[in-house]
Structure formats: C-alpha cells, structure tokens
Enzyme design. Structure first.
Site, PDB file in Angstrom:
ATOM      1  N   ASP A 166     -12.885  -8.698   4.306  1.00  0.00           N
ATOM      2  CA  ASP A 166     -13.340  -8.868   3.801  1.00  0.00           C
ATOM      3  C   ASP A 166     -14.128 -10.182   3.804  1.00  0.00           C
ATOM      4  O   ASP A 166     -15.417 -10.415   3.797  1.00  0.00           O
ATOM      5  CB  ASP A 166     -12.712  -8.202   2.107  1.00  0.00           C
ATOM      6  CG  ASP A 166     -13.758  -7.175   2.044  1.00  0.00           C
ATOM      7  OD1 ASP A 166     -13.708  -6.043   2.775  1.00  0.00           O
ATOM      8  OD2 ASP A 166     -14.428  -6.792   1.082  1.00  0.00           O
ATOM      9  N   TYR A 186       0.892  -1.523  -0.091  1.00  0.00           N
ATOM     10  CA  TYR A 186       0.101   0.217  -0.005  1.00  0.00           C
ATOM     11  C   TYR A 186       0.692   1.073  -0.213  1.00  0.00           C
ATOM     12  O   TYR A 186       0.114   2.532  -0.180  1.00  0.00           O
ATOM     13  CB  TYR A 186      -1.252   0.151   1.242  1.00  0.00           C
ATOM     14  CG  TYR A 186      -2.768  -0.308   1.219  1.00  0.00           C
ATOM     15  CD1 TYR A 186      -2.531  -1.672   0.449  1.00  0.00           C
ATOM     16  CD2 TYR A 186      -3.156  -0.265   1.739  1.00  0.00           C
ATOM     17  CE1 TYR A 186      -3.679  -2.409  -0.229  1.00  0.00           C
ATOM     18  CE2 TYR A 186      -4.726  -0.749   1.366  1.00  0.00           C
ATOM     19  CZ  TYR A 186      -4.821  -1.718   1.298  1.00  0.00           C
ATOM     20  OH  TYR A 186      -6.256  -2.679   0.934  1.00  0.00           O
ATOM     21  N   ASP A 224      -6.382  -6.556   4.591  1.00  0.00           N
ATOM     22  CA  ASP A 224      -7.827  -6.137   3.472  1.00  0.00           C
ATOM     23  C   ASP A 224      -8.493  -7.306   3.289  1.00  0.00           C
ATOM     24  O   ASP A 224      -9.533  -7.568   3.040  1.00  0.00           O
ATOM     25  CB  ASP A 224      -6.785  -5.364   2.118  1.00  0.00           C
ATOM     26  CG  ASP A 224      -8.010  -4.470   1.519  1.00  0.00           C
ATOM     27  OD1 ASP A 224      -8.634  -4.049   2.341  1.00  0.00           O
ATOM     28  OD2 ASP A 224      -8.112  -4.629   0.381  1.00  0.00           O
ATOM     29  N   ASP A 249      -3.138 -18.186   0.448  1.00  0.00           N
ATOM     30  CA  ASP A 249      -3.938 -18.944  -0.055  1.00  0.00           C
ATOM     31  C   ASP A 249      -4.964 -20.032   1.281  1.00  0.00           C
ATOM     32  O   ASP A 249      -6.134 -20.453   0.995  1.00  0.00           O
ATOM     33  CB  ASP A 249      -3.509 -19.718  -1.279  1.00  0.00           C
ATOM     34  CG  ASP A 249      -2.079 -20.541  -1.411  1.00  0.00           C
ATOM     35  OD1 ASP A 249      -1.758 -20.375   0.357  1.00  0.00           O
ATOM     36  OD2 ASP A 249      -1.774 -20.698  -2.325  1.00  0.00           O
ATOM     37  N   LYS A 285       2.960 -15.224   2.570  1.00  0.00           N
ATOM     38  CA  LYS A 285       3.684 -15.973   1.202  1.00  0.00           C
ATOM     39  C   LYS A 285       4.779 -16.302   1.580  1.00  0.00           C
ATOM     40  O   LYS A 285       5.577 -15.518   0.198  1.00  0.00           O
ATOM     41  CB  LYS A 285       2.446 -15.348   0.024  1.00  0.00           C
ATOM     42  CG  LYS A 285       2.531 -15.921  -1.459  1.00  0.00           C
ATOM     43  CD  LYS A 285       1.515 -17.096  -1.385  1.00  0.00           C
ATOM     44  CE  LYS A 285       1.736 -17.889  -2.125  1.00  0.00           C
ATOM     45  NZ  LYS A 285       1.038 -18.866  -2.376  1.00  0.00           N
TER      46      LYS A 285
HETATM   47  C1  IPM Z   1     -10.114  -0.993   4.100  1.00  0.00           C
HETATM   48  C2  IPM Z   1     -10.266  -0.225   2.842  1.00  0.00           C
HETATM   49  C3  IPM Z   1      -9.062   0.371   2.596  1.00  0.00           C
HETATM   50  C4  IPM Z   1      -8.792  -0.123   2.348  1.00  0.00           C
HETATM   51  C5  IPM Z   1      -9.917   1.308   0.449  1.00  0.00           C
HETATM   52  C6  IPM Z   1     -11.054   2.093   0.561  1.00  0.00           C
HETATM   53  C7  IPM Z   1      -8.543   1.570   0.405  1.00  0.00           C
HETATM   54  O1  IPM Z   1     -10.771  -1.423   1.676  1.00  0.00           O
HETATM   55  O2  IPM Z   1     -10.399  -0.197   4.748  1.00  0.00           O
HETATM   56  O3  IPM Z   1     -10.588  -1.957   4.353  1.00  0.00           O
HETATM   57  O4  IPM Z   1      -7.941  -1.200   1.211  1.00  0.00           O
HETATM   58  O5  IPM Z   1      -7.740   0.097   2.888  1.00  0.00           O
HETATM   59 MG    MG Z   2     -11.082  -3.577   2.552  1.00  0.00          MG
END
Ligand code: IPM
Ligand code: MG
Length: 360
Positions: free
Chosen positions: A251, A142, A247, A223, A191
């Site tokens: 999710d 990032y 990240d 993975d 990884k």
């Molecule tokens: C998160 C989001 C952010 C990230 C984006 C919006 C830049 O996906 O906070 O998880 O990738 O950190």
């Molecule tokens: Mg995110």
C-alpha cells in the site's frame, strides 16, 4: 486459443473495475485472435447476501476448473459487524489458500506520465522507479491461530504468526527467481530483532542466497524498509517479505506511483492457474458512482495474460495502451489532485484504453 477465466467481481467497486478489465481483455482477444470465456462466481459480501456464506463451494470449484481467476475486491461496511470467520475478507484468504497461491507479486512502477501525481519530490521521481514486492500470501499471522481468552487483565484477543522453513523456502525461491530477469537485487524485509518467525525467515533466506550468487541480497528491518521506500524508492528492485509486512509495504509503495488505483497483482502457486487482482480494496465510498480507477484491474488482466497464459505480446499491448492514455493526459479522479484536470469516469477511462488497443 480459448481460455476459461473465473470472474469474481465481489463488492463495492469490484463489479465496475472487473467489467473494465473484461472489456480490455475482450478487445485484446479480438486483436490477437484468442477467445476468453468468462464465468462469474459469487464471493465476499455479494455471496453472503445471495447464499449466506462468503466463499461458496461452487466458487472454489469454479476457480479450480478454470484456467485462471480474475478478482475485483471484497468487503464493505454492510458486513463489518459480522464475526471474523464470516466476513467477506475471509473469502479472499480462503480462495488464496484453496488455490495454493503462496506467491503474491505486486509491481510498483512509476508511469512517466504520473510523476506529478507521486507525493515524492521531483528529484526522486525524475528517473522513475520499478519495484516488485513479493509477498508471502498463504501463511504468517493471517493464517495463524487466533481467538479470545481470559488473560492477566481479563478478556484478551490474540493472533499468532507461524512460518515453517518450507513456507519460507518456497517464497524465497520465487523471489530469487523473480529477481533473475530483473536487476538482480533482492531485499528481504523482516523484524528479526524482535520476532522469532523473522529470525527463521532471515536464516532461511541466507541459506537460499548461497544458491543465487548472481543476486545481490540484503536484509532490512520492516520499519527501516518503510522509511527507505519513501526516502528513495530507486534503491529497490525486488522486495520479499511476509504476508502482513507485504500487505502494508505494498500500500505504501502504491501511493508512491500516484495512486493505489494503479497497482495490479498476481497470486501464484505451483500450477499455472493464478489469481489476478488489484491490490486496492472495494472502496465502498465511491462504489456505483463510476468514479473508480480501472487501471489496477486492467493491469491485473495484463499480468494474467503474461503469467497464466504466456501471452506476453498481448500483455505488452495492454500495458502500452495504459501508458499511452496516461501520456495523453487521461486521468481518473484519484490521479488529478488539485491539478484542475477534468477527471474521466471509470467508463471513459476504460473506453480510452480499449480504443487504444484497437488502434495500436
Ligand atoms: C490486500 C488486501 C487484503 C489483504 C484484505 C482485503 C484482506 O488488503 O489484498 O492487500 O490484507 O490481503
Ligand atoms: Mg492490502
């Protein structure tokens, strides 16, 4: 006591859900005799539109002068065409870096009432699960060098991942410490079969593990970790991983709890001033329609009370209220699936939580 909170509403559903969190925090302050003073600052696309840049200095200064920061979400199609360093998302990375928030805690816990909303089989959700993802937040790919150049096949783009021993050690320590009051199981995800940064990550974590003999430590390739999460999330207690892997895995884990609209996060550094935000994005498709799930923002407010201000009874009250309204069957649109339940609007869901705190 009085606490100063910088409010970064951002874009899309950001303003709606932060309003919800503020209402819940104000009700909590009332009940427990505190005062929260909220000061709004511009961030993301809203800041681009108003002053021409995603992260104005005034916002950074305002956050630095506050006791804590509450953030909604940033980004949207309106600003998608902008160059990378002018996009709303750049502000999010910028504020995390400016406040030195290298530790991102993302708890993925299944509320008992939401077992039916999880995509997992009943036998996997029967006893629930409670995972804490510790994501490194100010390093890795990032923040590495990126750009365009002439390559073997003509124009190419590149991003680079870099991690120093210091960065790995500090997130590693945060993760081991987070595991101590929990079930003391820590999985580090990398990884290391491919990436040099992951090999340094792994050897550094192993060194740290020797300082925490009480914690049962193991490694997983990313993975495999992604697969194990859906195979059986009960095997996890705390997961520590890099910025990008965290990240993605957070999710994935969020959906196992029923909806990404449920997951809160705390971003912490070496001071008590953290930044609290839902893990979901700005959801431009439902923005302004009063359809968003405010729970992730509300729970982010609870995390703020717990971590920034040490107000654990107050944080418990908010979490308990969310649990209660879910038990009563309150659901926003993201949680109803094809159950036939009438979904509540963001405003209605918020009002339920507020009422519950008032009557606890
Ligand atoms: C998160 C989001 C952010 C990230 C984006 C919006 C830049 O996906 O906070 O998880 O990738 O950190
Ligand atoms: Mg995110």
């Amino acid at each position: 006591m009085e606490y100063r909170i910088a409010l970064l509403k951002g874009d899309g559903i950001g303003p709606e859900i932060t309003d919800s969190a503020v209402q819940v925090l104000e009700q909590t302050a009332d009940r427990f005799g505190h005062r929260f003073v909220f000061t709004p600052y511009l961030i993301g696309g809203a800041a681009i539109d108003a002053v021409g840049e995603p992260l104005p200095d005034e916002t950074v200064q305002g956050c630095l002068n506050s006791d804590s920061v509450l953030l909604g979400a940033v980004g949207g199609p309106k600003w998608d065409g902008l160059p990378g360093d002018q996009r709303p998302e750049k502000a999010l990375l910028g504020i995390r870096a400016a406040l030195g928030l290298y530790t991102n805690l993302r708890p993925a816990k299944l509320f008992p009432a939401l077992k039916g909303a999880s995509p997992l089989r009943d036998d996997l959700t029967a006893q629930g699960f409670d995972i804490l993802i510790v994501r490194e937040l100010t390093g890795g790919i990032y923040f590495g060098d990126r750009g365009y150049r002439e390559g073997k096949y003509g124009e190419e783009a590149f991003d680079t991942e870099c991690y120093s021993v210091m960065e790995i050690e500090r997130i590693g320590k945060a993760a081991f410490e987070a595991a101590m009051p929990r079930n003391r199981r820590l999985v580090s995800v990398d990884k290391a079969n491919v990436l040099e940064t992951s090999r340094l990550w792994r050897s550094t974590m192993h060194r740290l593990a020797a300082d925490y003999p009480e914690v049962q430590y193991s490694d997983l390739f990313v993975d495999n970790a992604a697969m194990q999460l859906v195979r059986d999330p009960r095997q996890f207690d705390v997961i520590v991983t890099s910025n990008m892997f965290g990240d993605i895995l957070s999710d994935e884990a969020s959906q196992l709890t029923g909806s990404i609209g449920m997951l809160a996060s705390a971003s912490l550094g070496d001071t008590t001033r953290g930044l609290y935000e839902p893990i979901h994005g700005s959801a431009p498709d439902i923005a302004g329609k009063d359809l968003a799930n405010p729970v992730a923002a509300i729970l982010s407010g609870a995390m703020m009370l717990r971590y920034a201000f040490g107000l654990s009874a107050e944080a418990d009250a908010i979490e308990q209220a969310v649990d209660t309204v879910l038990e009563r069957g309150c659901r926003t649109a993201d949680l109803v699936g094809d159950s036939g339940i009438r979904p509540l609007s963001c405003t209605e869901m918020t009002a339920e939580v507020v009422r519950c705190i008032a009557s606890q």
